[in-house]
Each structure stands twice: as C-alpha cells, then as structure tokens.
Design a protein around this motif. Structure first.
Motif, PDB file in Angstrom:
ATOM      1  N   THR A  89       0.850  -1.197   0.000  1.00 48.86           N
ATOM      2  CA  THR A  89       0.000   0.000   0.000  1.00 48.86           C
ATOM      3  C   THR A  89       0.884   1.244   0.000  1.00 48.86           C
ATOM      4  O   THR A  89       2.062   1.187   0.359  1.00 48.86           O
ATOM      5  N   LEU A  90       0.281   2.358  -0.397  1.00 46.65           N
ATOM      6  CA  LEU A  90       0.945   3.637  -0.228  1.00 46.65           C
ATOM      7  C   LEU A  90      -0.059   4.656   0.297  1.00 46.65           C
ATOM      8  O   LEU A  90      -1.264   4.472   0.172  1.00 46.65           O
ATOM      9  N   THR A  91       0.490   5.685   0.920  1.00 44.53           N
ATOM     10  CA  THR A  91      -0.340   6.729   1.517  1.00 44.53           C
ATOM     11  C   THR A  91      -0.308   7.952   0.607  1.00 44.53           C
ATOM     12  O   THR A  91       0.745   8.531   0.364  1.00 44.53           O
ATOM     13  N   VAL A  92      -1.488   8.321   0.097  1.00 44.57           N
ATOM     14  CA  VAL A  92      -1.627   9.456  -0.816  1.00 44.57           C
ATOM     15  C   VAL A  92      -2.556  10.480  -0.173  1.00 44.57           C
ATOM     16  O   VAL A  92      -3.752  10.219  -0.015  1.00 44.57           O
ATOM     17  N   ASP A  93      -1.994  11.608   0.214  1.00 40.48           N
ATOM     18  CA  ASP A  93      -2.782  12.665   0.868  1.00 40.48           C
ATOM     19  C   ASP A  93      -3.640  12.097   2.007  1.00 40.48           C
ATOM     20  O   ASP A  93      -4.814  12.430   2.157  1.00 40.48           O
ATOM     21  N   GLY A  94      -3.006  11.217   2.792  1.00 40.99           N
ATOM     22  CA  GLY A  94      -3.686  10.654   3.958  1.00 40.99           C
ATOM     23  C   GLY A  94      -4.528   9.430   3.663  1.00 40.99           C
ATOM     24  O   GLY A  94      -4.973   8.733   4.584  1.00 40.99           O
ATOM     25  N   GLU A  95      -4.740   9.123   2.403  1.00 43.69           N
ATOM     26  CA  GLU A  95      -5.561   7.967   2.017  1.00 43.69           C
ATOM     27  C   GLU A  95      -4.652   6.765   1.743  1.00 43.69           C
ATOM     28  O   GLU A  95      -3.540   6.911   1.226  1.00 43.69           O
ATOM     29  N   THR A  96      -5.103   5.577   2.072  1.00 40.91           N
ATOM     30  CA  THR A  96      -4.345   4.354   1.796  1.00 40.91           C
ATOM     31  C   THR A  96      -4.786   3.769   0.465  1.00 40.91           C
ATOM     32  O   THR A  96      -5.978   3.540   0.234  1.00 40.91           O
ATOM     33  N   LEU A  97      -3.822   3.533  -0.401  1.00 36.13           N
ATOM     34  CA  LEU A  97      -4.104   3.002  -1.739  1.00 36.13           C
ATOM     35  C   LEU A  97      -3.338   1.693  -1.908  1.00 36.13           C
ATOM     36  O   LEU A  97      -2.128   1.643  -1.701  1.00 36.13           O
ATOM     37  N   ALA A  98      -4.043   0.632  -2.262  1.00 39.24           N
ATOM     38  CA  ALA A  98      -3.419  -0.681  -2.435  1.00 39.24           C
ATOM     39  C   ALA A  98      -2.942  -0.859  -3.875  1.00 39.24           C
ATOM     40  O   ALA A  98      -3.536  -0.312  -4.814  1.00 39.24           O
ATOM     41  N   TYR A  99      -1.840  -1.583  -4.032  1.00 37.93           N
ATOM     42  CA  TYR A  99      -1.333  -1.881  -5.375  1.00 37.93           C
ATOM     43  C   TYR A  99      -0.948  -3.342  -5.467  1.00 37.93           C
ATOM     44  O   TYR A  99      -0.662  -4.004  -4.461  1.00 37.93           O
ATOM     45  N   ASP A 100      -0.931  -3.851  -6.692  1.00 36.91           N
ATOM     46  CA  ASP A 100      -0.359  -5.174  -6.955  1.00 36.91           C
ATOM     47  C   ASP A 100       1.091  -5.020  -7.416  1.00 36.91           C
ATOM     48  O   ASP A 100       1.956  -5.801  -7.030  1.00 36.91           O
ATOM     49  N   GLN A 101       1.329  -4.006  -8.247  1.00 36.54           N
ATOM     50  CA  GLN A 101       2.689  -3.640  -8.631  1.00 36.54           C
ATOM     51  C   GLN A 101       2.789  -2.117  -8.594  1.00 36.54           C
ATOM     52  O   GLN A 101       1.824  -1.411  -8.892  1.00 36.54           O
ATOM     53  N   LEU A 102       3.990  -1.655  -8.251  1.00 30.41           N
ATOM     54  CA  LEU A 102       4.230  -0.223  -8.095  1.00 30.41           C
ATOM     55  C   LEU A 102       5.460   0.158  -8.911  1.00 30.41           C
ATOM     56  O   LEU A 102       6.468  -0.547  -8.898  1.00 30.41           O
ATOM     57  N   ALA A 103       5.374   1.275  -9.628  1.00 31.82           N
ATOM     58  CA  ALA A 103       6.542   1.812 -10.342  1.00 31.82           C
ATOM     59  C   ALA A 103       6.860   3.199  -9.805  1.00 31.82           C
ATOM     60  O   ALA A 103       5.957   4.030  -9.655  1.00 31.82           O
ATOM     61  N   LEU A 104       8.127   3.438  -9.518  1.00 36.59           N
ATOM     62  CA  LEU A 104       8.578   4.749  -9.058  1.00 36.59           C
ATOM     63  C   LEU A 104       9.283   5.453 -10.217  1.00 36.59           C
ATOM     64  O   LEU A 104      10.326   5.004 -10.690  1.00 36.59           O
ATOM     65  N   THR A 105       8.677   6.538 -10.661  1.00 39.42           N
ATOM     66  CA  THR A 105       9.259   7.363 -11.729  1.00 39.42           C
ATOM     67  C   THR A 105       9.319   8.793 -11.194  1.00 39.42           C
ATOM     68  O   THR A 105       8.799   9.727 -11.808  1.00 39.42           O
ATOM     69  N   THR A 106       9.949   8.921 -10.042  1.00 37.70           N
ATOM     70  CA  THR A 106       9.918  10.169  -9.273  1.00 37.70           C
ATOM     71  C   THR A 106      10.899  11.223  -9.781  1.00 37.70           C
ATOM     72  O   THR A 106      10.904  12.354  -9.295  1.00 37.70           O
TER      73      THR A 106
END
Length: 403
Positions: A89-106
C-alpha cells in the motif's frame, strides 16, 4: 483485477502507463503526480516556453483527455508520503491506496543553494518544473541583471535565453572551465566563444561566496572578492535523484533507486525508471538524466511488469539547444583520453569525437546532425574508425561506417 500504481507523472511515468495499455494490460492503472499540470515536456521549459515561443498546451505530452480515454486514473496535485512494501500500500494525501505492482518514476530534484549563503532569498530561482519557470518569467525584462550560478548545460541554456531577451548576463563556474564535468575542453571552448559572442560574461574558476540581500537578492559576493549588483539569480548546479520515498520504504539505493536489468528494485513488486533509477551498464551501474532514457527505460519496465523479462540496454544520447546551435551527443565520454575535431560541411558545424585508446566512446555534434547520426550508429554497432580518418576532412562520413 490487478492494480498498477505509478508514482511520478513526468516523462517516464507518462511513457510507462501508455505502454501498459499499448501492451494490452486491461487492469486498473493509477498515475500520481505532485504537480497540478498533466505530464509535460521539461526540456522546452527553460528554452522555447520561457522565450514565449511555445504555448502551455504544446508542452503536454498527451492531451489530458488521453488518460480518461485509456481508463488511466490521473491524480494530480497529490502527495505520496509513504510506501508500505509488506502491505503493498501507499499513503496518498492521507488515504491508503493498495497496489499489486508499483513503479517509481519520481525523477530528480534541483540542487539549491544553502539558506546560509542566501539561497532562500526572494529572486533566487532553479529551473526544473513549470511553476519554477512561471515564477521567474516576469524577471526576464530587457536590461535586467541576472547572475547564473553553474556552467553546466542547464546554466548555459538559461544564459542563452536571458541573453536573447536582452538581459545583462553573468555566469559563474567554480570549476576551471564550463562543462568540465560533462564535456571536453574543445566543447567547452566552443560554447564559451558562442556565449561570449552573445554578450554573456563568463567567469570560470570563480565560486559564489554568498548572495546579498535582506529579503530579496540584490547582489552577490564572488570567491575573488568581487561584488556584483544583480536583479535576480538562477541556480544551475545540478540535480539529485528523488529517492526519499524509496529510501523510507527500505529499498536499496545506489546513486538512485537500484534496479536490476529489468527495472525491478530490491522489492519484487516495485519497479523504477527514469532519472531516479540506477541500473546495470557494461561492467558497472549508471543513472542517466535524459528524456530518451526516461522513455526507453519506462517502456521496458512496462513490458516487464507484464511478465516479458526484457533486459534494458541503454543507448545514451542527449541534446542541448543554445541560441541557434543544436548540440547532439551520442554515447558516454567517460574514460576518454583523446578528442578529435571534425569540421562539418556547413558553416559553424563541428563535431568532437571522444576516444579511449582506439575505441570511439562518444560524439558531441554542434549543428552537425549527420556527424551525430553516423557517430551514434558507430557507437551502437561497437565500431571505432581510426581517429586519423575522422579528423581528415577528405573522409566521407558515410565511409566511416565501413572503415
């Protein structure tokens, strides 16, 4: 339904989500960006856009409607504060968002001057995002005095725009010469002469001691004791990979977010691409700060997120626009011990060919697209024509391919 989340809505992020759909992925895609504008091109920001030669909409990589049409959830002006790899999971503006795969293109962030030497004063700018350029644009009035700190490509491109707009431009470079970290003395000489001809005052081997001002910058003290009166300052002293989120999540770092040849990080469900990612290259690792790398690497990662197992083979190339000169760079000049200069067919066209021993490593081509294309093809094919052949004006460029 599988959910892929991409954090970072720049060139790499936009390329990655488009490739996922192009490859037939029909699951959920969320693209998250901190800026409020949809994904846009960065290179024209400090050139065509700042000059007023390009409208905002032309900066956009794709029309905003593209994301809705492709069923991509585009979350702009959103801040990701944490990643929990164990929970996926990741926290976006206080909300929890679940993922199966995550890509970081920061991507990357510009290095700023310390507040202790005036880096936090009003009128001190960096060139990175749309908001940076929009904020500094009103400063670019004819006759204004600007100090540019840093003689790399960012600083030189900004100097070119300022000079074209009629500003009084002083550029300071702490190293012995401009472009010292990235180019040969020959390329430095070429661009020094170009800028001097346009009225830019270049001070090499000169550092900045401090910026002067109470709340807004009014002057600068240089390392040789010179005091300059200025109206604003532009800082171009490099960028750093944006790795804070990855580091806090426990991912392995190595001059960026460390990935394998497929773009996978030290966590099996997290990938990285673009300026923020370091990857295997030849006998070591590398991180490339360029648009072509962001696109190519992101598209490979998209395929690998879908199980393709394609290795990323970087073919480094870069460019820089200054005045009416287009510099095109093929390859990486690391380890060069000889530079061969070749005059182009048109007036002012020239190319600089970097050799390590007898091996061609890179080519800097100024207003010479043919030299760039031939050099790029030679480097990618692993061919190295004899330096003497390259230097000989009687040698046809095409003949180098079979030399």
């Amino acid at each position: 339904m599988s959910h892929i989340v991409v954090v970072g809505a720049g060139q790499a992020g936009a390329s990655l989500v488009a490739k996922l759909r192009n490859e037939g992925f029909d699951g959920e895609i969320t693209l998250i960006g901190e800026e409020t504008a949809p994904p846009y091109q960065r290179p024209p920001l400090s050139k065509a856009y700042l000059l007023g030669d390009m409208e905002l909409e032309r900066l956009y990589l794709r029309p905003e409607s593209f994301y809705a049409d492709q069923n991509i959830s585009l979350r702009l002006g959103a801040h990701v504060s944490a990643i929990d790899p164990a929970a996926k999971t990741l926290t976006v503006d206080g909300e929890t968002l679940a993922y199966d795969q995550l890509a970081l293109t920061t991507g990357s962030t510009p290095r700023r001057l310390p507040a202790a030497i005036g880096g936090a004063l009003d009128g001190v700018y960096v060139v990175r995002g749309l908001s940076d350029v929009d904020a500094m644009e009103p400063e670019f009035g004819e006759g204004k005095r600007v100090l540019i700190i840093g003689g790399g490509y960012i600083g030189l491109e900004a100097a070119a725009v300022a000079a074209k707009k009629g500003l009084n431009v002083t550029l300071v470079e702490m190293a012995d010469r401009i472009l010292q970290r990235v180019a040969s003395p020959e390329t430095s000489d070429y661009f020094r002469a170009l800028h001097t001809a346009h009225g830019v005052n270049i001070l090499e081997g000169t550092g900045l001691t401090r910026l002067i001002g109470d709340t807004r910058v009014t002057g600068a003290e240089l390392s040789d004791g010179t005091i300059l009166e200025i109206d604003f300052a532009l800082v171009g002293v490099g960028i750093a990979p944006a790795t804070a989120l990855a580091e806090a999540a426990g991912l392995t770092l190595d001059n960026g977010i460390m990935t394998d040849a497929h773009g996978r990080t030290s966590d099996a469900h997290i990938w990285a691409a673009g300026d923020c990612a370091s990857f295997p290259y030849r006998d070591g690792r590398i991180r490339l700060e360029s648009v072509p790398n962001a696109i190519d690497q992101a598209e490979i990662v998209a395929q690998n997120m879908l199980g393709k197992a394609v290795e990323y083979t970087a073919k480094p190339w870069f460019w820089s626009d200054q005045y009416d000169v287009k510099l095109q760079i093929a390859g990486l000049n690391t380890g060069y011990d000889r530079v061969v200069t070749r005059k182009g067919e048109k007036d002012g066209a020239v190319s600089f060919w970097y050799y390590g021993g007898q091996t061609l490593l890179a080519v800097d081509a100024a207003n010479d697209p043919r030299a760039y294309m031939i050099g790029k093809r030679l480097i990618e094919a692993g061919k190295s024509p004899a330096p003497e052949l390259v230097a000989d004006p009687a040698t046809e460029l095409k003949a180098l391919m079979s030399a």
